[in-house]
Motif scaffolding. Structure first.
Motif, short mmCIF file in Angstrom:
data_model
loop_
_atom_site.label_atom_id
_atom_site.label_comp_id
_atom_site.label_asym_id
_atom_site.label_seq_id
_atom_site.Cartn_x
_atom_site.Cartn_y
_atom_site.Cartn_z
N ILE A 122 0.87 -1.18 0.00
CA ILE A 122 0.00 0.00 0.00
C ILE A 122 0.90 1.22 0.00
N LYS A 123 0.63 2.16 -0.92
CA LYS A 123 1.34 3.43 -0.95
C LYS A 123 0.31 4.53 -1.04
N ARG A 124 0.51 5.60 -0.25
CA ARG A 124 -0.50 6.65 -0.18
C ARG A 124 0.14 8.02 -0.03
N PHE A 125 -0.41 9.00 -0.72
CA PHE A 125 -0.11 10.40 -0.46
C PHE A 125 -1.36 11.04 0.13
N ILE A 126 -1.19 11.77 1.21
CA ILE A 126 -2.29 12.52 1.82
C ILE A 126 -2.03 14.00 1.58
N TYR A 127 -3.04 14.70 1.05
CA TYR A 127 -2.90 16.09 0.64
C TYR A 127 -3.72 17.02 1.56
N ASN A 128 -3.26 18.26 1.63
CA ASN A 128 -4.02 19.30 2.30
C ASN A 128 -3.95 20.56 1.45
N ASN A 129 -5.09 21.00 0.97
CA ASN A 129 -5.15 22.18 0.09
C ASN A 129 -4.21 22.04 -1.10
N GLY A 130 -4.15 20.84 -1.67
CA GLY A 130 -3.38 20.61 -2.88
C GLY A 130 -1.90 20.34 -2.65
N GLU A 131 -1.41 20.39 -1.41
CA GLU A 131 -0.01 20.14 -1.12
C GLU A 131 0.17 18.77 -0.45
N LYS A 132 1.23 18.08 -0.83
CA LYS A 132 1.56 16.81 -0.19
C LYS A 132 1.91 17.06 1.28
N MET A 133 1.25 16.32 2.15
CA MET A 133 1.53 16.48 3.57
C MET A 133 2.15 15.21 4.18
N ILE A 134 1.64 14.04 3.73
CA ILE A 134 2.06 12.77 4.32
C ILE A 134 2.25 11.74 3.20
N TYR A 135 3.31 10.95 3.32
CA TYR A 135 3.47 9.77 2.46
C TYR A 135 3.51 8.55 3.37
N GLN A 136 2.74 7.52 3.02
CA GLN A 136 2.72 6.26 3.77
C GLN A 136 3.02 5.11 2.82
N SER A 137 3.85 4.20 3.26
CA SER A 137 4.19 3.03 2.44
C SER A 137 4.31 1.80 3.33
N GLU A 178 7.33 24.74 1.50
CA GLU A 178 7.39 26.19 1.35
C GLU A 178 7.19 26.52 -0.12
N ASN A 179 6.22 27.35 -0.40
CA ASN A 179 5.90 27.72 -1.79
C ASN A 179 5.70 26.49 -2.68
N GLY A 180 5.04 25.48 -2.12
CA GLY A 180 4.73 24.29 -2.89
C GLY A 180 5.85 23.28 -3.01
N LYS A 181 7.03 23.57 -2.44
CA LYS A 181 8.16 22.65 -2.51
C LYS A 181 8.41 22.02 -1.15
N ILE A 182 8.74 20.74 -1.17
CA ILE A 182 9.09 20.04 0.07
C ILE A 182 10.50 20.45 0.45
N LEU A 183 10.68 20.90 1.69
CA LEU A 183 12.00 21.26 2.20
C LEU A 183 12.63 20.13 2.99
N LYS A 184 11.79 19.45 3.77
CA LYS A 184 12.29 18.32 4.54
C LYS A 184 11.14 17.40 4.91
N ALA A 185 11.49 16.20 5.37
CA ALA A 185 10.49 15.23 5.83
C ALA A 185 10.96 14.62 7.13
N ASP A 186 10.08 14.59 8.11
CA ASP A 186 10.33 13.83 9.34
C ASP A 186 9.77 12.44 9.12
#
Length: 406
Positions: A122-137, A178-186
């Motif tokens: 299972i792979k999933r992207f969760i979005y908020n207001n059109g931006e990627k917020m979470i990836y699950q795999s 920031e401005n639609g770009k991912i800067l980092k991921a925890d």
């Protein structure tokens, strides 16, 4: 939602997927066009980037290609996005089917092992207001092809897989943008045998704004490249040669820094087929091998010579700083094309260079010195042939047999 809650959410989603195998047909019914491709493509992790729908060079858009079992079938809906995929193993006859679903808040890929009914990935992207917020795999070891579970009730399969510490791969990434770009991921991950661990991923972009690299930073401060931008004109054979030559030099540098005992008799370059091509090193000095031979004359001492425990010969980690980027490019290509044997061949060439070049005369070695690239889980039965591939002369192999080493 924090990472721990996201992990529990992913596990709950996977458990629920056991009831969704019958959904496959509704996604097959959406197919408007189809493609046959060698290996895996359209990885959901690439969704939202050009790579997800990048035109492929190796497409076989003819129905008869369905008979080529090494190829993966992809079905596309009217919107041009993949909606269904299937693939199988030629020898075992086991097959897998998966489907893609898209909404404003969640984009998801769900895959099943059709032999066991287990949701294998299972792979999933969760979005908020059109931006990627979470990836699950989440993926199941052996891609869910675990015969012992075949025919068991779903509840028993779920319990057995979760309780087995070697069954699940999981990864959760929570993005800072920031401005639609991912800067980092925890991130939090679970790996078979390694358990659960946390890390951070730092995203860097080139001057055009294109993602150039992702660097993983672990809790102990160590870092590694998780992704690098590929050169569109990469020649894989030239890249393999470059990695081999750079790795050989890096191995010598690592051994010199470790101040190993010399002259050197053996150098094990230990890797894991498919999963890890950045090797661990085990050097064995001439004093060590001579001592074992004297103490156990006329005995079979293969285990003592080659399979010494990590207590007596701790693995050395290779310092990859000088060739890390080309290595990551190489690994990304073999992963994408599933050309795992190219990774093995690259490491065998490293060993060949070190064996025949006598460690480039930078480290004293014995007259019978040998470096060899080995995955003991998959290569044990072919060890003698592997020694030959790694540049060990037939006369040396014969001498080792006389001594009980082989």
């Amino acid at each position: 939602m924090d990472l721990e809650l996201q992990k529990q959410d992913l596990l709950s989603r996977w458990k629920h997927a056991f009831n969704e195998i019958e959904h496959i047909q509704q996604y097959k019914d959406k197919i408007e066009t189809e493609r046959y491709i060698p290996g895996f493509r359209y990885d959901l992790k690439d969704y939202g980037t050009p790579l997800f729908l990048k035109p492929e060079e190796k497409l076989f858009p003819e129905a008869r290609s369905r008979e080529i079992s090494d190829y993966h079938f992809y079905g596309f809906a009217a919107d041009g996005l993949p909606c269904y995929t299937s693939f199988g193993q030629r020898i075992s006859k086991v097959s897998w089917e998966g489907y893609y679903s898209y909404s404003d808040n969640v984009v998801e890929y769900v895959e099943f092992c059709m032999e066991t009914g287990i949701p294998s990935a299972i792979k999933r992207f969760i979005y908020n207001n059109g931006e990627k917020m979470i990836y699950q795999s989440l993926s199941v070891n052996s891609r869910g092809n675990i015969p012992v579970y075949k025919g068991l009730p779903k509840e028993q399969m779920i319990t057995g897989i979760i309780e087995d510490q070697h069954s699940l791969f999981c990864a959760i990434e929570k993005y800072t943008t920031e401005n639609g770009k991912i800067l980092k991921a925890d991130c939090i991950a679970i790996a078979p045998g390694a358990g659960e661990y946390r890390y951070e991923e730092i995203y860097r972009y080139d001057e055009t704004g294109k993602l150039d690299e992702i660097r993983t930073v672990y809790e102990d401060g160590k870092t590694s490249l998780a992704y690098v931008q590929l050169n569109n004109v990469v020649n894989i054979n030239q890249l393999s040669d470059e990695v081999s030559e750079s790795m050989a030099q890096a191995i010598i540098d690592t051994l010199l820094e470790a101040k190993i005992e010399v002259p050197l008799s053996l150098l094990e370059i230990n890797y894991k087929f498919v999963t890890e091509y950045m090797p661990l090193l085990t050097p064995r000095s001439l004093a060590f091998t001579d001592g074992i031979t004297r103490e156990h004359m006329d005995e079979d001492i293969f285990d003592l010579i080659f399979l010494s425990t990590e207590v007596s010969h701790a693995y050395l980690h290779l310092n990859a700083g000088k060739f890390e980027r080309v290595f990551r490019q190489f690994v990304q290509i073999i992963e994408r094309e599933e050309k795992w044997d190219m990774g093995t061949a690259m490491l065998r060439k490293v060993a060949y260079l070190l064996t025949t070049g006598k460690m480039y005369n930078r480290i004293p070695v014995s007259d019978e010195f040998a470096a060899y690239a080995i995955d003991w889980e998959s290569d044990m039965e072919e060890f003698e042939d592997i020694l030959g591939e790694c540049g060990v002369a037939g006369s040396v192999i014969a001498a080792w047999k006389d001594r009980g080493w082989l």
